[in-house]
Each structure stands twice: as C-alpha cells, then as structure tokens.
Design a protein around this motif. Structure first.
Motif, mmCIF file in Angstrom:
data_model
loop_
_atom_site.group_PDB
_atom_site.id
_atom_site.type_symbol
_atom_site.label_atom_id
_atom_site.label_comp_id
_atom_site.label_asym_id
_atom_site.label_seq_id
_atom_site.Cartn_x
_atom_site.Cartn_y
_atom_site.Cartn_z
ATOM 1 N N GLU A 98 27.992 -0.178 39.653
ATOM 2 C CA GLU A 98 27.270 0.325 38.546
ATOM 3 C C GLU A 98 27.672 1.172 38.356
ATOM 4 O O GLU A 98 27.395 1.523 36.607
ATOM 5 C CB GLU A 98 25.536 0.482 39.243
ATOM 6 C CG GLU A 98 24.812 0.618 37.827
ATOM 7 C CD GLU A 98 23.442 0.465 38.440
ATOM 8 O OE1 GLU A 98 22.074 0.243 37.558
ATOM 9 O OE2 GLU A 98 22.715 0.965 39.312
ATOM 10 N N LEU A 101 30.415 1.150 35.670
ATOM 11 C CA LEU A 101 30.112 0.793 34.265
ATOM 12 C C LEU A 101 29.188 1.352 33.951
ATOM 13 O O LEU A 101 29.524 1.570 32.342
ATOM 14 C CB LEU A 101 29.185 -1.044 34.652
ATOM 15 C CG LEU A 101 29.829 -1.769 35.807
ATOM 16 C CD1 LEU A 101 28.368 -2.975 35.884
ATOM 17 C CD2 LEU A 101 30.839 -2.505 34.212
ATOM 18 N N ALA A 105 31.053 2.528 30.577
ATOM 19 C CA ALA A 105 29.046 2.211 28.877
ATOM 20 C C ALA A 105 28.974 3.883 27.597
ATOM 21 O O ALA A 105 28.642 3.465 26.637
ATOM 22 C CB ALA A 105 27.659 1.538 29.191
ATOM 23 N N GLU A 125 21.741 1.738 27.466
ATOM 24 C CA GLU A 125 23.407 1.739 28.639
ATOM 25 C C GLU A 125 22.745 1.545 30.092
ATOM 26 O O GLU A 125 24.115 0.687 29.856
ATOM 27 C CB GLU A 125 23.773 3.429 29.612
ATOM 28 C CG GLU A 125 24.265 4.845 27.597
ATOM 29 C CD GLU A 125 24.565 5.797 28.294
ATOM 30 O OE1 GLU A 125 25.247 6.631 27.790
ATOM 31 O OE2 GLU A 125 23.974 6.171 29.085
ATOM 32 N N ARG A 128 22.821 -2.294 29.362
ATOM 33 C CA ARG A 128 24.530 -3.194 29.030
ATOM 34 C C ARG A 128 25.085 -2.910 30.118
ATOM 35 O O ARG A 128 25.607 -4.028 30.976
ATOM 36 C CB ARG A 128 25.127 -2.373 27.888
ATOM 37 C CG ARG A 128 24.764 -2.101 26.502
ATOM 38 C CD ARG A 128 25.729 -1.126 25.162
ATOM 39 N NE ARG A 128 25.404 0.415 25.754
ATOM 40 C CZ ARG A 128 25.805 0.695 25.869
ATOM 41 N NH1 ARG A 128 27.413 0.873 25.597
ATOM 42 N NH2 ARG A 128 26.166 2.513 25.254
ATOM 43 N N VAL A 129 24.847 -2.516 31.463
ATOM 44 C CA VAL A 129 25.053 -2.353 32.470
ATOM 45 C C VAL A 129 24.724 -3.431 32.967
ATOM 46 O O VAL A 129 25.471 -3.996 33.927
ATOM 47 C CB VAL A 129 24.388 -1.183 32.609
ATOM 48 C CG1 VAL A 129 25.233 -1.306 34.296
ATOM 49 C CG2 VAL A 129 25.828 -0.186 32.435
ATOM 50 N N ASP A 131 23.150 -6.286 31.645
ATOM 51 C CA ASP A 131 23.726 -6.932 31.019
ATOM 52 C C ASP A 131 25.649 -7.760 30.987
ATOM 53 O O ASP A 131 25.581 -8.772 32.075
ATOM 54 C CB ASP A 131 24.207 -7.268 30.033
ATOM 55 C CG ASP A 131 22.033 -7.067 28.861
ATOM 56 O OD1 ASP A 131 20.962 -7.782 29.730
ATOM 57 O OD2 ASP A 131 22.398 -6.859 27.935
ATOM 58 N N ALA A 132 25.889 -6.779 31.551
ATOM 59 C CA ALA A 132 27.487 -6.655 32.117
ATOM 60 C C ALA A 132 27.714 -7.344 33.631
ATOM 61 O O ALA A 132 28.637 -8.145 34.017
ATOM 62 C CB ALA A 132 28.782 -5.582 31.898
ATOM 63 N N ARG A 142 25.803 -4.364 42.905
ATOM 64 C CA ARG A 142 25.863 -3.662 42.365
ATOM 65 C C ARG A 142 25.640 -1.946 42.913
ATOM 66 O O ARG A 142 26.709 -0.950 41.793
ATOM 67 C CB ARG A 142 24.743 -3.431 40.867
ATOM 68 C CG ARG A 142 23.354 -3.120 41.973
ATOM 69 C CD ARG A 142 21.802 -3.946 41.052
ATOM 70 N NE ARG A 142 21.757 -2.874 39.819
ATOM 71 C CZ ARG A 142 21.694 -2.609 38.385
ATOM 72 N NH1 ARG A 142 20.693 -4.438 38.472
ATOM 73 N NH2 ARG A 142 20.934 -2.016 37.674
ATOM 74 N N MET A 161 33.164 -4.194 33.222
ATOM 75 C CA MET A 161 33.629 -3.124 32.567
ATOM 76 C C MET A 161 33.557 -3.415 30.489
ATOM 77 O O MET A 161 33.473 -2.254 29.786
ATOM 78 C CB MET A 161 34.662 -2.047 32.517
ATOM 79 C CG MET A 161 34.099 -1.688 34.400
ATOM 80 S SD MET A 161 35.060 -0.809 35.349
ATOM 81 C CE MET A 161 35.547 0.953 34.483
ATOM 82 N N THR A 164 30.810 -3.570 28.759
ATOM 83 C CA THR A 164 29.720 -2.721 28.529
ATOM 84 C C THR A 164 29.802 -2.209 26.980
ATOM 85 O O THR A 164 28.740 -1.774 26.114
ATOM 86 C CB THR A 164 29.728 -1.546 29.316
ATOM 87 O OG1 THR A 164 30.820 -1.059 29.110
ATOM 88 C CG2 THR A 164 29.879 -1.628 30.137
ATOM 89 N N SER A 165 30.616 -2.150 26.131
ATOM 90 C CA SER A 165 30.760 -1.810 24.692
ATOM 91 C C SER A 165 30.827 -2.859 24.034
ATOM 92 O O SER A 165 30.896 -2.723 22.653
ATOM 93 C CB SER A 165 32.469 -1.351 24.432
ATOM 94 O OG SER A 165 33.363 -2.561 24.566
#
Length: 251
Positions: A98, A101, A105, A125, A128-129, A131-132, A142, A161, A164-165
């Motif tokens: 986690e 990630l 992010a 953030e 997004r973590v 979701d990834a 995680r 990773m 996350t963008s």
C-alpha cells in the motif's frame, strides 16, 4: 478529426551508425490492446523508451492525442497520461504494498515532496491506491511488506503502481518475465481485466500469452516493423514463423 491516442511517424533512435529503431510508424486507438513482438535486439524496449521520452527520438514524430510530444520530458509525458512498467522490478522492498502505491500516486502531484514530512494521504490518493490494489488482485496483500510478497505479486504490484496515475496509455515491458505458469495466468487475468478506456501496448516473449491478450500485433525485426495484423494472422504469417522458429533445412 484525429481519433488516434498515440501516433508514431517515422520514429528512429540511432546510436552512431546503429539504428536501434529505424523509421517506425505506429498508431494506437483509444482502448486498443496491441502487442509488439520480435526477437532480442529487435528494438522493442528502445521503442518504448522513445514513446516515454527516456531516450529522445533521433528523428520522426511522437504525438499523444494529437499533441506533439517528441521533445517533451518523460515526467511531462507521464503527466499527460503515459505510464509504463519495466523488465526489472523496481520497488521499495522495506515498505508495504500500500505504501509503495501511495508513493506512486503522489509522484506526479505537487505534494510529492511531502513524502519526506508527515503529510497524510488525501482521500483521492487513498481511492486510487484501493482501485489499483483491486485491479491487480492485491487487496488482501496491501499491508504486507514487498519483500514478503512472491515474485509474481511483486510484478502485479509494479503494474498497480503504474495505474495510480490514471493513465490513458499503459506500456507493459515483459510483465510475465520470470513468472511460473500459475503466476502467468494471474498476470494474464489482471491485464485482461483492465478497463477498455485504457490503451495497452505489450512487449512479451511468451507469444501464446501475448496473442491471447491483444487485438493487434506488430512484429519488429532489426529496428523496423516487419509485419502487423490480428493474432490469428500473425500465427499464420511465414515471416514471423521464420524469425521465431528458423527456416526449415529443406527450404
């Protein structure tokens, strides 16, 4: 109106007299899945470097969503929506999955240098973590330190990773390299489950794996595009068979 997400026009990367990439034309549509195949030294990873800006193109043009990015720095290309993974896993092994990630992010944001302070993660953030982690089948892992993950899980984490963008274009450089058959199956499921809003270009030496994941295949040889087509067309193509299997002795 131009609907292509990525366009390469006569892109070349030259190292002195060596043309590692030699006049490549390539168009990727939004949501398309494309594999780039070829033997070692064909120029596949070097082409990825031209797309991401890690090695400036010696000639030609690279465009993303119609905008010329040929001379743009790698971080600015990433901010415009290009993400990639590498052949060699590069993670923070003493941190949890986690936290790796979360670092990714924040990497493109203005608060990235707060990593050295006590700044807390923002809600977006964290989302997004999460979701990834879900997309890469790592939610249950995680909290594990990266060094405690299997190699297959580390490869999944590297892919996570890159997500996350929230990229528009994802470049995967041999994501199944070094994986066991079972781990390859998990990786294939992860890639197959990526949203169709995301365009993916895949380099992979496991031809059967690659052909089962993509809509179109581009085969490179000695820096150039030799042939392209659907997976079924590539399987039957005699030039591709000769490159990978060699010419029959009786030929």
């Amino acid at each position: 109106m131009n609907s292509a997400l990525l366009e390469l026009a006569q892109v070349g990367i030259h190292f002195g007299a060596l043309k590692a990439v030699d006049g490549v034309d390539l168009t990727i549509a939004p949501g398309e899945r494309c594999a780039i195949l070829g033997p070692n030294g064909a120029g596949k990873t070097t082409l990825f470097n031209a797309i991401t800006g890690m090695i400036p193109a010696s000639c030609g043009r690279v465009a993303l969503a119609g905008a010329d990015i040929t001379r743009m720095a790698p971080n600015l290309r990433a901010a415009r929506g290009i993400a990639r993974t590498f052949q060699i896993t590069n993670l923070f092994f003493g941190l949890s999955a986690e936290d790796n990630l979360l670092l990714a992010a924040r990497g493109l944001g203005r608060t990235k240098f707060s990593l050295f302070g006590a700044g807390r993660a923002r809600d977006d953030e964290r989302q997004r973590v999460a979701d990834a982690l879900d997309k890469c089948h790592l939610h249950q892992r995680r909290s594990q330190l990266v060094k405690e993950l299997s190699y297959g899980e580390q490869r999944q984490l590297e892919l996570a990773m890159s997500l996350t963008s929230a990229p528009r274009l994802l470049l995967l450089d041999e994501p199944a390299a070094g994986l066991s058959p079972a781990e390859r199956g998990v990786m294939a499921d992860v890639i197959r489950g990526l949203p169709r809003s995301l365009s993916v270009i895949l380099i992979e030496h496991d031809i059967d794996l690659a052909l089962g994941l993509v809509d179109r295949v581009v085969c490179m040889y000695q820096g150039r595009v030799l042939v392209e087509g659907t997976p079924s067309e590539i399987r039957r193509n005699p030039q591709v068979q000769e490159i990978y299997l060699g010419r029959p002795r009786h030929a």
